[in-house]
Write an enzyme that holds these catalytic residues in place. Structure first.
Site, short mmCIF file in Angstrom:
data_model
loop_
_atom_site.label_atom_id
_atom_site.label_comp_id
_atom_site.label_asym_id
_atom_site.label_seq_id
_atom_site.Cartn_x
_atom_site.Cartn_y
_atom_site.Cartn_z
N SER A 1 0.84 -1.20 0.00
CA SER A 1 0.00 0.00 0.00
C SER A 1 0.86 1.24 0.00
O SER A 1 2.01 1.22 0.47
CB SER A 1 -0.89 -0.01 1.26
OG SER A 1 -1.52 1.24 1.45
N TYR B 1 -2.01 -0.30 10.33
CA TYR B 1 -1.94 -0.65 8.91
C TYR B 1 -0.69 -0.07 8.26
O TYR B 1 0.06 -0.79 7.57
CB TYR B 1 -3.19 -0.12 8.20
CG TYR B 1 -3.30 -0.54 6.75
CD1 TYR B 1 -3.62 -1.84 6.40
CD2 TYR B 1 -3.08 0.39 5.73
CE1 TYR B 1 -3.74 -2.22 5.07
CE2 TYR B 1 -3.18 0.02 4.41
CZ TYR B 1 -3.51 -1.29 4.08
OH TYR B 1 -3.61 -1.65 2.75
#
Length: 270
Positions: free
Chosen positions: A144, A157
């Site tokens: 990501s 995250y």
């Protein structure tokens, strides 16, 4: 780039979202697919779609955070389909709420770290020995943009994805000695159950393309991005043709890696 017919892929988080679509896309290209996930019913639905593409496949319920569960899942996939040529580490979690770290739920925060980092490690630990013995294989980690920029509302995250990128960087040289390629690929902001639940995307109007991410993964399986081994690709933003064309330059300047940069020439970190 070569045909994928007859090769075997193992995809985690294959019951829904990007993992499901990647599995179906690889099946359509002739790969046999091992599907891992926590929910049997969704895995079965994905497997049915893979069968419709003429693919062989097997669905195995497993928790990527549990080494024993992963070890048994890999054994079953290789027993039924053969040696694994491509590992796609897709399973992932995100912080449940947009809050600063001192307001997070400690158990859920750590669950995100375990799923996004320990999960890929468990798969790598079980799959890589066979790839090393055969001197071939590819690994795609779904990463990501959060890996490369701070975000105070998604600390678990972002930390886990940065650590995953660092893991790929650290193992790249040793894998290259055995002709194994690892890539971290970000799909960008695509509409899945996970992203749809994130407050920051509630007003999102132009989502990225899941089919495009599938096509990028297929190209990675074929070897299109082998020259970018150990590096980060942002499928949602990069000009992929340019990256491939400039792969030698990117390697030469040590770009697309997560490293501590020296402050100046006299910096002891240099």
């Amino acid at each position: 780039m070569g045909s994928l017919a007859g090769q075997v892929a193992l995809i985690t988080g294959a019951g829904r979202g990007i993992g499901r679509e990647i599995a179906i896309g690889l099946a359509a290209e002739g790969m046999a697919v091992g599907l891992l996930g926590r929910t049997h019913d969704t895995l079965t639905e994905t497997l049915k779609e893979c069968f419709k593409r003429g693919s062989r496949g097997v669905a195995v319920t497993a928790d990527v955070c549990r080494p024993g569960s992963v070890r048994e899942a890999v054994r079953l996939v290789e027993r039924d389909l053969g040696p694994i040529d491509l590992l796609v580490n897709n399973a992932g979690l995100v912080d449940r709420a947009e809050v600063p770290i001192w307001e997070t739920d400690p158990n859920q925060w750590w669950q995100v770290i375990e799923t996004n980092l320990r999960g890929p490690y468990n798969l790598l630990r079980c799959v890589l020995p066979g790839m090393v013995t055969r001197r071939r294989g590819r690994v795609v980690n779904l990463n990501s943009g959060f890996a490369l920029r701070p975000d105070g509302n998604y600390t678990a995250y972002a930390t886990s994805k940065g650590a995953l990128l660092q893991l790929s960087d650290n193992m790249a040289d040793s894998l290259a000695q055995h002709d194994i390629v690892v890539l971290d690929i970000s799909p960008g902001a695509v509409a899945t159950d996970m992203t749809a639940a994130m407050p920051m995307f509630q007003d999102m109007k132009a989502w990225g393309s899941i089919p495009y991410m599938v096509a990028v993964t297929v190209d990675a399986a074929r070897g299109r991005f082998d020259g970018l081994h150990g590096r980060f690709i942002h499928a949602g933003r990069d000009d992929l043709s340019e990256l491939v064309e400039r792969a030698e330059e990117i390697r030469g300047t040590d770009a697309r890696t997560l490293r501590l940069r020296p402050y100046k020439d006299g910096d002891p970190m240099a």
